[in-house]
Design a protein around this motif. Structure first.
Motif, short mmCIF file in Angstrom:
data_model
loop_
_atom_site.label_atom_id
_atom_site.label_comp_id
_atom_site.label_asym_id
_atom_site.label_seq_id
_atom_site.Cartn_x
_atom_site.Cartn_y
_atom_site.Cartn_z
N ALA A 116 0.83 -1.21 0.00
CA ALA A 116 0.00 0.00 0.00
C ALA A 116 0.86 1.25 0.00
O ALA A 116 0.60 2.21 -0.74
CB ALA A 116 -0.93 -0.01 1.22
N ARG A 117 1.90 1.25 0.82
CA ARG A 117 2.75 2.44 0.89
C ARG A 117 3.52 2.66 -0.40
O ARG A 117 3.66 3.81 -0.86
CB ARG A 117 3.71 2.30 2.07
N ALA A 119 2.59 1.74 -3.38
CA ALA A 119 1.63 2.19 -4.40
C ALA A 119 1.28 3.66 -4.19
O ALA A 119 1.21 4.43 -5.17
CB ALA A 119 0.37 1.33 -4.34
N ARG A 120 1.08 4.07 -2.96
CA ARG A 120 0.77 5.48 -2.70
C ARG A 120 1.93 6.38 -3.08
O ARG A 120 1.75 7.44 -3.69
CB ARG A 120 0.41 5.69 -1.22
N LYS A 125 -3.22 3.78 -8.16
CA LYS A 125 -4.60 3.80 -7.66
C LYS A 125 -5.08 2.46 -7.12
O LYS A 125 -6.08 2.41 -6.42
CB LYS A 125 -5.55 4.25 -8.77
N ALA A 126 -4.42 1.37 -7.48
CA ALA A 126 -4.86 0.05 -7.04
C ALA A 126 -3.70 -0.93 -7.14
O ALA A 126 -2.71 -0.67 -7.83
CB ALA A 126 -6.03 -0.45 -7.90
N GLN A 161 -10.16 -2.85 0.67
CA GLN A 161 -9.29 -1.73 0.93
C GLN A 161 -8.48 -1.99 2.20
O GLN A 161 -9.00 -2.55 3.16
CB GLN A 161 -10.08 -0.43 1.09
N MET A 165 -5.52 1.79 0.46
CA MET A 165 -5.30 1.40 -0.93
C MET A 165 -6.32 0.35 -1.35
O MET A 165 -6.73 -0.49 -0.54
CB MET A 165 -3.88 0.83 -1.10
#
Length: 328
Positions: A116-117, A119-120, A125-126, A161, A165
């Motif tokens: 998640a980190r 990707a952010r 976005k996913a 989620q 994310m």
């Protein structure tokens, strides 16, 4: 580790990739990432995603450092992504399990957090995950072996989620056999996690002993088990909506008199929802039964309640229940 320094990355028949059909009808926010371990499942997913959304796909590799082959896994993923022209983000994690948490759970939680980190940070976005139909069956069987309720029987959701994310599992209707056969036919070399053959892990024993027996007795077990999980997920969604309504009528926290007029099963439903949604706490079956008994007996102002749940305690606070974190 079975992998080559020069893996074949562009199969002669990419249209035959079984993951292509799984992605065909998906409309997802772009750009997105594929969680890429270098194994067969994530490789077919990465190749299919790159074909489905050209220039909009990146890869994230999580280096757990839990085995000697981890560095070689990373190098393989770097080589694959370089050949495909796909940006790769590598995150290293050192998961330590907390008290009451298994090493497997700690590693999984650390992986999701890292994905998640990453990707952010890359403004994605996913994140697509490569779990397939056999993984879903294994998850359901593990839940059954623990006597799990509806959330466990619902197994792995296709979309969820976590850490802010969106995660998507597009291959849940695809068998491991279909993936492996295509990999072998096309000569795509992938890494093989040596722990997958270690039958000291329950999942591996299920994979090697239980699934072949199910295949022989019930050839359609993947589809029928998946249907059971969908039914459980739908039932759980209904229970959640009832719990939300019950808790809202109580003003957002459980009120003793309002609880006591509800059937016991409905009391348990709203208390589980309150603990999970408001305090990220999960009561065991024994803890919940004890709490329900205390709620039933709580008829005088002097009756106290203090029951250990998760990392804290459920206590009586006037005419309501409160949750006190043990570390607070």
């Amino acid at each position: 580790m079975a992998a080559s320094q020069t893996p074949r990355l562009k199969p002669a028949d990419p249209a035959g990739n079984p993951a292509v059909a799984a992605l065909a009808g998906l409309e997802l926010p772009l750009p997105l990432a594929v969680a890429f371990s270098g194994g067969a499942d994530s490789t077919v997913l990465l190749l299919a995603a790159a074909a489905r959304w050209p220039g909009q796909v990146q890869a994230i590799h999580v280096h757990h450092g839990l085995q000697e082959a981890a560095d070689a896994f990373e190098q393989h993923c770097k080589h694959v992504c370089a050949e495909l022209g796909i940006p790769l983000h590598v995150r290293r994690v050192h998961a330590r399990n907390a008290l009451g948490e298994s090493p497997e759970d700690a590693a999984r939680n650390a992986r999701y957090q890292a994905l998640a980190r990453a990707a952010r940070d890359a403004e994605l976005k996913a994140v697509l995950l490569g779990q397939h139909a056999d993984d879903q069956v294994e998850t359901l069987l593990l839940a059954l072996s623990r006597g799990a309720g509806l959330p466990g029987l619902a197994a792995m959701p296709p979309v969820f989620q976590r850490e802010g994310m969106v995660f998507v599992r597009p291959l849940l209707a695809l068998s491991a056999r279909a993936i492996r056969e295509w990999i072998a036919e096309q000569g795509v070399l992938v890494v093989e996690d040596p722990t997958n053959t270690d039958t000291s892990f329950t999942r591996n024993r299920i994979r090697r002993v239980v699934l072949p027996a199910l295949e022989e007795c019930f050839p359609q077990y993947r589809e029928t088990f998946a249907r059971t999980s969908r039914h459980a997920a739908q039932a759980q969604e209904l229970l959640e909506s009832v719990a939300v309504e019950d808790l809202a009528r109580m003003g957002g926290t459980p009120a003793l008199t309002a609880l006591q007029v509800l059937p016991r099963a409905r009391q348990g439903n709203v208390l589980r929802h309150w603990l999970r949604s408001a305090h990220q706490a999960q009561a065991s079956a024994a803890q919940l039964e004890e709490l329900l008994d205390q709620v039933a007996d709580c008829r005088t102002r002097g009756h106290k309640i203090r029951i250990k749940v998760g990392g804290g305690f459920v206590e009586r606070s006037g005419e309501r229940l409160a949750y006190r974190d043990e570390s607070a």
